[in-house]
Design a protein around this motif. Structure first.
Motif, short mmCIF file in Angstrom:
data_model
loop_
_atom_site.label_atom_id
_atom_site.label_comp_id
_atom_site.label_asym_id
_atom_site.label_seq_id
_atom_site.Cartn_x
_atom_site.Cartn_y
_atom_site.Cartn_z
N ILE A 1 7.78 -9.04 -4.75
CA ILE A 1 6.64 -8.85 -3.86
C ILE A 1 6.43 -10.14 -3.06
N VAL A 2 6.33 -10.01 -1.74
CA VAL A 2 6.18 -11.19 -0.89
C VAL A 2 4.97 -10.99 0.02
N GLY B 1 6.20 -5.90 0.74
CA GLY B 1 5.17 -6.76 1.30
C GLY B 1 3.86 -6.62 0.54
N GLN B 2 2.95 -7.53 0.84
CA GLN B 2 1.61 -7.49 0.24
C GLN B 2 0.62 -8.10 1.24
N VAL B 3 -0.64 -7.75 1.10
CA VAL B 3 -1.66 -8.32 1.99
C VAL B 3 -1.67 -9.84 1.81
N VAL B 4 -2.26 -10.54 2.75
CA VAL B 4 -2.27 -12.01 2.69
C VAL B 4 -2.91 -12.47 1.40
N GLY C 1 0.80 -1.21 0.00
CA GLY C 1 0.00 0.00 0.00
C GLY C 1 0.84 1.26 0.00
N PRO C 2 0.65 2.12 1.00
CA PRO C 2 1.36 3.42 1.01
C PRO C 2 2.87 3.27 1.05
N GLY C 3 3.37 2.27 1.74
CA GLY C 3 4.82 2.08 1.78
C GLY C 3 5.39 1.80 0.41
N ASP D 1 -2.73 -2.83 -6.35
CA ASP D 1 -2.24 -3.69 -7.42
C ASP D 1 -0.77 -3.36 -7.65
N LEU D 2 0.10 -4.08 -6.95
CA LEU D 2 1.52 -3.74 -6.98
C LEU D 2 2.16 -4.02 -8.33
N HIS D 3 1.64 -4.99 -9.07
CA HIS D 3 2.20 -5.23 -10.40
C HIS D 3 1.90 -4.05 -11.33
N ALA D 4 0.70 -3.51 -11.22
CA ALA D 4 0.39 -2.32 -12.03
C ALA D 4 1.22 -1.13 -11.57
N LEU D 5 1.43 -1.02 -10.24
CA LEU D 5 2.17 0.11 -9.69
C LEU D 5 3.62 0.12 -10.16
#
Length: 595
Positions: free
Chosen positions: A160-161, A101-104, A76-78, A117-121
């Motif tokens: 991303i983990v 990190g990522q949510v569970v 998220g914000p981090g 969506d970290l891949h899009a980010l």
């Protein structure tokens, strides 16, 4: 071995020789933080005051050490906050690995708290390698691939983990089975050399030149001796890109200084007068300051084929390591018996140095920023490491700071992001705590985030073998570079609402943090200020009260640009000091005050 996936990740970083991880805590990476804690400081976790600063520190680490920088942030914000520093790494081609990190996993796609969506980010900034670990068996190969890609391609990558995967048991012994990919923590670099026929063609072009100029970039690092030999054989002159400034000795009579908008008159004259150009390890974007189209035949040496010919028409491309390529080229070059061009270059260099000294000594209210940086040169320790922020400080660094031979100096070059100097300086200091650091910062950048990372300096300095960490703050209460751009590029007046930087007691703030603060507003006090800064028993903030009216002008500025500046100043009620400085600078260059 055993432990969790987070433990396996930390062990793998250690296998790769990662000395420290720059980051900021968050619940999405709690298992990784715990694993770093269990690892006992190998690698060391370095907390920043903001995730963006952690990414800038990782980029700084890559720039000062030549190794890969690693940063860590929660989801998220981090993760979002990392982008500025990662884009700095991407545009300056530096190896950085972001671990995020990522949510569970079971909550992905549900609109969960802090789910992004970290891949899009990250798909642009870390586009060459961006993966999510979904199973313990993936961790070694994905981390290895992220590291290998980052190092070999000199780009940022991202792993991303998800939180639940971090907590799973590590897969110590991977089965020899379908779909399970083994890996090893190794990387190697090829030896890249041009073909013999390409070398002969390049030599023909250079030997035919009567007025040869060299443009030196950071890709020429390590080839300093060979560059000097080429210059001597051809009777040439050499200019440097901003990031190439530390590569060649500042006092060489053939070194015209930095080129471009923030460059020197001697460099402008070198580029406008040459008939042949040799570009070594540079991809400088200031194309309007290269020779005019059709003026010069060009040879370019670079280890990356993608940049050769990308900024200037090149007749003889040489793809190879700069030092080895120059060594192969040198025996093919004929000594130029006509030294008229060399004498002209030497004279232009001497004249620029006279102009620079005169500019520094020009009275200003209360201090001339050029004098502040000019005076710093005589106090720099030989083993100094320099960090330069973006803004007016970059101009004065480029023109006035004489670096000791071999001293590293870095800035955010292609991204040109304000706020890089303090995190860069910290990365340099953590890598070499026995070497002094100097950071050059404008008051705008200092307020943007430098004040935050000064807290980190105050927190850590007692562990450093050499406590010297000197921060120059050019206090002019103005976003000065943009102010001059508004005038020069647009013909608009300064817009005070957008340009004013609130007053702040930088030296007093340093004292509040337990550091040393020195406030200087008189030319007579500069020598003492710099002496005291480098003999202090702790980090020092030198707050120099400088005049925003001192112009940030390109050398030999075209008449139409001068007219634009006057058009902007004519709309300002108090533009007389700027007009007077403009008149003096133009007169020193031998140009009319107006176009």
């Amino acid at each position: 071995m055993s432990g969790t996936v987070a433990d396996a990740l930390v062990r793998r970083l250690r296998t790769w020789g990662v000395p420290r991880v720059f980051g900021y805590a968050g619940d999405g990476i709690d298992p990784i933080l715990a694993a770093l804690h269990r690892a006992g400081g190998d690698p060391e976790f370095v907390p920043a005051r903001h995730e963006e600063m952690a990414a800038f520190m990782a980029t700084g680490h890559a720039k000062y050490t030549g190794g890969v920088g690693v940063c860590l942030a929660t989801q998220g914000p981090g993760a979002i906050h990392l982008l500025g520093g990662l884009y700095d790494a991407k545009l300056d081609r530096r190896p950085v690995v972001a671990i995020v990190g990522q949510v569970v996993s079971t909550a992905l796609g549900t609109g969960y708290l802090q789910e992004v969506d970290l891949h899009a980010l990250f798909k642009d900034v870390c586009g060459q390698y961006l993966q999510t670990v979904f199973a313990p068996e993936q961790l070694p190969v994905l981390l290895d691939n992220a590291m290998r890609t980052s190092i070999s391609e000199r780009v940022p990558t991202c792993l991303i983990v998800p939180h639940d995967v971090q907590r799973e048991d590590a897969a110590d012994d991977l089965p020899h089975a379908h779909g399970v990919v083994p890996s090893s923590a190794v990387v190697a670099r090829p030896r890249v050399l041009p073909r013999e026929d390409e070398l002969r063609r390049a030599a023909e072009v250079l030997n035919a030149g009567k007025r040869v100029a060299l443009l030196i970039g950071r890709g020429a690092a390590g080839a300093e001796r060979e560059v000097a030999q080429v210059v001597e054989v051809l009777g040439a002159g050499a200019t440097a890109s901003l990031v190439g400034k530390p590569v060649i000795p500042e006092d060489a009579p053939w070194h015209t200084g930095v080129m471009g908008h923030l460059g020197t008159t001697a460099s402008a004259e070198l580029m406008s007068g040459c008939d042949t150009l040799l570009i070594v390890g540079s991809n400088d974007p200031w194309t309007e300051f290269y020779p005019a189209p059709g003026q010069a035949r060009a040879v370019q040496i670079d280890v990356e084929a993608r940049v050769v010919g990308s900024k200037y028409p090149v007749e003889a491309p040489l793809v190879g390591d700069a030092r080895e390529t120059l060594r192969l080229l040198l025996p093919l070059l004929r000594r130029n018996a006509d030294r008229a061009w060399e004498r002209r270059v030497f004279a232009d260099v001497a004249r620029w140095r006279q102009i620079a000294g005169e500019r520094a000594r020009t009275p200003a209210d209360p201090l001339n920023p050029e004098l502040v940086v000019h005076a710093l040169s005589g106090h720099l320790p030989t083993d100094v490491q320099v960090a330069v922020d973006v803004g007016s400080s970059t101009y004065w660094y480029a023109r006035h700071l004489a670096l000791p031979v071999g001293a590293p100096a870095h800035t955010s070059s292609y991204l040109a992001s304000m706020g890089c100097a303090l995190p860069y300086g910290l990365a340099a200091k953590l890598h070499a705590p026995d070497r002094p650091v100097v950071a050059l910062v404008g008051d705008g950048a200092m307020q943007m985030n430098g004040l935050l990372e000064l807290i980190t300096v105050a927190d850590r300095w007692r562990t450093w073998a050499d406590p010297r960490f000197v921060v120059l703050v050019l206090h002019n209460r103005d976003l000065n570079e943009v102010t001059w751009e508004q005038r020069e590029m647009e013909g608009d007046p300064r817009f005070p609402t957008s340009q004013r930087v609130p007053d702040f007691p930088y030296a007093g703030y340093a004292e509040l943090l337990g550091l040393r603060g020195i406030r200087v507003d008189s030319p007579d006090a500069l020598g003492t200020a710099w002496h005291d800064a480098f003999t202090a028993d702790r980090p020092v903030v030198v707050e120099a009260i400088v005049d925003p009216a001192v112009p940030l002008l390109a050398p030999h500025l075209p008449g139409e640009k001068v007219e634009m500046i006057h058009r902007g100043l004519d709309q300002e009620p108090d533009g007389d000091p700027e007009r007077e400085h403009l008149r003096r600078q133009r007169a020193a260059e031998g140009s009319p005050a107006s176009g």
